[in-house]
Design an enzyme around this catalytic site. Structure first.
Site, short mmCIF file in Angstrom:
data_model
loop_
_atom_site.label_atom_id
_atom_site.label_comp_id
_atom_site.label_asym_id
_atom_site.label_seq_id
_atom_site.Cartn_x
_atom_site.Cartn_y
_atom_site.Cartn_z
N LYS A 47 -6.82 2.66 10.38
CA LYS A 47 -7.98 3.14 10.47
C LYS A 47 -9.07 3.61 9.55
CE LYS A 47 -5.62 6.11 10.69
NZ LYS A 47 -4.52 6.25 9.53
N LEU A 89 -4.67 -2.74 4.49
CA LEU A 89 -5.41 -3.03 3.23
C LEU A 89 -6.75 -2.08 3.52
CD1 LEU A 89 -5.23 -6.73 3.94
CD2 LEU A 89 -4.25 -5.72 2.03
N ALA A 142 0.85 -1.10 0.11
CA ALA A 142 -0.12 0.03 0.13
C ALA A 142 0.97 1.20 -0.01
CB ALA A 142 -0.98 -0.06 1.35
N ARG A 196 -11.57 4.51 -1.86
CA ARG A 196 -12.35 5.22 -0.73
C ARG A 196 -13.79 5.63 -1.26
NH1 ARG A 196 -7.33 6.99 -1.18
NH2 ARG A 196 -6.30 7.40 0.67
N HIS A 235 -9.96 -5.18 6.80
CA HIS A 235 -9.47 -5.10 7.96
C HIS A 235 -9.83 -6.21 8.83
CE1 HIS A 235 -8.46 -0.34 7.43
NE2 HIS A 235 -7.70 -1.42 6.86
N ASP A 285 -13.35 7.63 5.91
CA ASP A 285 -11.84 8.26 5.52
C ASP A 285 -11.43 9.37 6.47
OD1 ASP A 285 -9.95 9.61 3.67
OD2 ASP A 285 -9.46 7.47 3.48
N TYR A 298 -0.94 -13.43 1.19
CA TYR A 298 -1.18 -13.10 2.67
C TYR A 298 -1.06 -14.05 3.85
CZ TYR A 298 -3.29 -8.80 0.38
OH TYR A 298 -3.38 -7.86 -0.46
#
Length: 402
Positions: free
Chosen positions: A125, A102, A37, A195, A107, A207, A86
């Site tokens: 978060k 991720l 990421a 997003r 999550h 977000d 993963y």
């Protein structure tokens, strides 16, 4: 200006690269990263360079080429890829802790799998899509005796802690209202950005909003009592009742003691030219005897200001504070805080210090608790409910019977 340039240089080229500890009785924490990421370099890889007890040991990504290029660029020893990448990383006995950056909707599944594999987790978060999922994550971490932290990195920096110390000191009297704005400019994100993907836990409230809500709760030392209003705006001309994706969210919250908090977050704020504004990232807390305004509360290492107005009688005094390390924070805390940090430490570096302290059995300077994370997610859900578009979809992952 010179101090700003010097600080920015030190962020990316730390003045000292401490040797990694080799003591077998106190081995370094080896991190594995789930996903190559964009947030991983500033959030973990860069801070790890100046922490003698941290090694970024492994990375996993679905795409082999992406994983290998990421590892090569950041000098990461171990690479996992493919559909099982993963899980292979989680099963690596050399990995002590997982950093999970991720997409939001993943999550829960991969944090739960990491905990099942016996790994500590630093999870980006918001920690999950629902408060119930967050509760399950902490339940499993506690059952396994593992550390789980939601990565609200700004909370570990002395700037926001100094602002809270001013409010808590009683210097300005009781809080009357809070106003927070956190926006990104139009064009900063493509319409295809994760997003804006409901299945991946997208939305402005998830977000920028998770920061904003957390900041209001932190500075006020309280949870809301109700969502007075919540208005969600769609991405462009989309039907928000179909997409359920908020490009922006405007919210008013009722807090204890008749305090109102207003919050505006926007992932694609229309450009403002007069005066020019590319983004907004500030919070103003008005009190009986003055107010506190914090500019750039999320990434204060680059630049920030804490403006304090104090009204005594008919006189108003103003001051501006800037706090980059705890030695300058004037916070009533245990002695460690006085020696903690450098002016070039990112919020992520302070966060990493706390996370490693917790894993090593030391007392971190501050922490984001289980109760804090659950409450933050619950009120995000409450805001979505008030806005009429509902919570983000729960994960399909089911914890295996144990």
């Amino acid at each position: 200006m010179a101090s700003l340039v010097q600080r920015l240089y030190r962020i990316f080229v730390p003045p000292s690269q401490p040797p990694k500890v080799e003591d077998s009785s106190n081995p370094p924490i080896k991190f594995g990263i789930l996903g190559a990421a964009n947030i991983a370099p500033p959030a973990l890889i860069l801070p790890a360079k100046s922490h003698a007890e941290v090694i970024v040991y492994a990375v996993a990504a679905r795409d082999q080429g992406k994983a290998e290029n990421f590892a090569k660029k950041h000098s990461i020893a171990k690479v996992y890829s493919g559909s099982n990448g993963y899980q292979q990383l989680l099963d690596d006995p050399e990995v002590d802790a997982i950093y999970n950056p991720l997409p939001n909707g993943l999550h829960f599944e991969w944090t739960m799998k990491a905990l099942l594999a016996g790994k500590h987790v630093l999870c980006e978060k918001p920690m999950a899509d629902t408060a119930d999922e967050v509760r399950q994550m902490f339940d499993l971490a506690e059952k396994k005796g593992l550390v789980l932290l939601e990565a609200f990195h700004y909370r570990f920096h002395p700037a926001i802690q100094r602002a809270k110390a001013v409010l808590d000191s009683g210097e300005l009297g009781k809080i009357k209202s809070i106003d927070l704005k956190f926006t990104a400019p139009a064009g900063a994100m493509k319409d295809s950005d994760i997003r804006f993907n409901l299945a991946l836990g997208g939305g402005a409230m998830m977000d920028l909003g998770c920061y904003s809500l957390n900041c209001i709760r932190y500075l006020s030392s309280s949870d809301p009592t109700s969502v007075v209003s919540a208005i969600a705006l769609p991405l462009k001309s989309a039907n928000i009742q179909e997409t359920k994706i908020d490009r922006a969210m405007s919210t008013t919250l009722a807090l204890p003691n008749d305090v109102l908090a207003s919050m505006e977050v926007d992932l694609s704020m229309p450009w403002e030219f007069f005066p020019p504004k590319l983004f907004k990232m500030w919070v103003v807390v008005k009190c009986e005897g003055g107010d506190v305004e914090v500019q750039n509360f999320v990434l204060p290492t680059f630049w920030h200001s804490i403006k304090v107005s104090n009204k005594v009688g008919g006189t108003t005094t103003k001051r501006v504070e800037k706090v980059y390390k705890f030695a300058d924070a004037h916070i009533d805390d245990h002695s460690k805080a006085l020696d903690l940090g450098e002016d070039w430490w990112l919020t992520y570096r302070y966060q990493l210090e706390a996370f490693v302290d917790k894993l090593k059995g030391r007392t971190p300077q501050t922490w984001v608790t289980r109760e804090d994370s659950i409450a933050n997610m619950q009120w995000i859900e409450n805001i979505y409910e008030k806005a009429g578009i509902g919570s983000r979809p729960r994960s399909n992952y089911v914890l295996p019977a144990q």
